[in-house]
Design a protein around this motif. Sequence first.
Motif, PDB file in Angstrom:
ATOM      1  N   GLY A 188     -14.920   5.359  51.183  1.00 17.93           N
ATOM      2  CA  GLY A 188     -16.250   4.793  50.974  1.00 17.93           C
ATOM      3  C   GLY A 188     -16.350   3.986  49.688  1.00 17.93           C
ATOM      4  N   LEU A 189     -15.464   4.273  48.733  1.00 14.04           N
ATOM      5  CA  LEU A 189     -15.478   3.568  47.450  1.00 14.04           C
ATOM      6  C   LEU A 189     -14.425   2.469  47.373  1.00 14.04           C
ATOM      7  N   GLY A 190     -13.573   2.391  48.401  1.00 16.70           N
ATOM      8  CA  GLY A 190     -12.514   1.390  48.393  1.00 16.70           C
ATOM      9  C   GLY A 190     -11.378   1.737  47.448  1.00 16.70           C
ATOM     10  N   LEU A 191     -11.094   3.022  47.301  1.00 21.57           N
ATOM     11  CA  LEU A 191     -10.053   3.482  46.382  1.00 21.57           C
ATOM     12  C   LEU A 191      -8.854   4.034  47.136  1.00 21.57           C
ATOM     13  N   ASP A 192      -7.692   3.961  46.503  1.00 27.99           N
ATOM     14  CA  ASP A 192      -6.541   4.731  46.958  1.00 27.99           C
ATOM     15  C   ASP A 192      -6.799   6.160  46.500  1.00 27.99           C
ATOM     16  N   VAL A 193      -6.241   7.126  47.213  1.00 26.08           N
ATOM     17  CA  VAL A 193      -6.492   8.517  46.865  1.00 26.08           C
ATOM     18  C   VAL A 193      -5.208   9.335  46.969  1.00 26.08           C
ATOM     19  N   LYS A 194      -5.090  10.281  46.070  1.00 27.45           N
ATOM     20  CA  LYS A 194      -4.070  11.326  46.127  1.00 27.45           C
ATOM     21  C   LYS A 194      -4.870  12.616  46.054  1.00 27.45           C
ATOM     22  N   ALA A 195      -4.863  13.365  47.141  1.00 26.22           N
ATOM     23  CA  ALA A 195      -5.728  14.544  47.246  1.00 26.22           C
ATOM     24  C   ALA A 195      -4.912  15.837  47.330  1.00 26.22           C
ATOM     25  N   GLY A 196      -5.624  16.952  47.219  1.00 26.75           N
ATOM     26  CA  GLY A 196      -4.993  18.261  47.282  1.00 26.75           C
ATOM     27  C   GLY A 196      -4.118  18.544  46.076  1.00 26.75           C
ATOM     28  N   LEU A 197      -4.457  17.942  44.939  1.00 32.41           N
ATOM     29  CA  LEU A 197      -3.619  18.048  43.745  1.00 32.41           C
ATOM     30  C   LEU A 197      -4.028  19.215  42.858  1.00 32.41           C
ATOM     31  N   LEU A 198      -3.033  19.952  42.413  1.00 29.88           N
ATOM     32  CA  LEU A 198      -3.228  20.963  41.382  1.00 29.88           C
ATOM     33  C   LEU A 198      -3.101  20.268  40.023  1.00 29.88           C
ATOM     34  N   PRO A 199      -3.505  20.920  38.927  1.00 34.41           N
ATOM     35  CA  PRO A 199      -3.381  20.282  37.609  1.00 34.41           C
ATOM     36  C   PRO A 199      -1.971  19.752  37.315  1.00 34.41           C
ATOM     37  N   ALA A 200      -0.942  20.496  37.701  1.00 32.61           N
ATOM     38  CA  ALA A 200       0.443  20.039  37.472  1.00 32.61           C
ATOM     39  C   ALA A 200       0.753  18.784  38.296  1.00 32.61           C
TER      40      ALA A 200
END
Length: 181
Positions: A39-51
């Motif tokens: 919806g924002l027109g961004l690439d995404v990397k999801a499901g990420l832990l802090p590391a």
Amino acid sequence: RDEPRGDATEGIAALSRLGVAAVMLTGDNPRTGAAIAGGLGLDVKAGLLPADKLREIAALRRTGSVVMVGDGINDAPALAAADVGIAMGGGTDVALEAADAAVLRDRVTGVAELVGLSRATMLNVKTNVALAVGLKLVFLVTTLLGLTGLWPAILADTGATVLVTLNALRLLSWKPRAAEA
């Protein structure tokens, strides 16, 4: 359902106009992350832990400078690892402590305003250095050639200090341009 901040679309567009590419790094599940980022027109990397966010920041740093914007405890390590960490004002104390700067009004457009102010400040610094060094060089050469005396050179140096101070004070009237266009 998670929702983006109200001014997220405007903020991402303002960053894009400034030539800043944005990527969303999130701990949310991939489906939610993709829906929000799409919806924002961004690439995404999801499901990420802090590391995982730290690894992504390290990978992005290999391609250039990285600014990380975050508001939670899970963002703190990535905020500290980025070239510049920006905490959103409504975030946790840990994020605010780890960041280099904070956007206190909790607006995504504030990030673009911060980038604009930073660029204006650096341009001002470079202009002031060039002005001060240039005047010193002119009066050094003219003094060595006997065209001016020592006292005019000293007065010019004092004048240069006044000029660079006045030029720096112009930043007090700086207004963001990110909302334009």
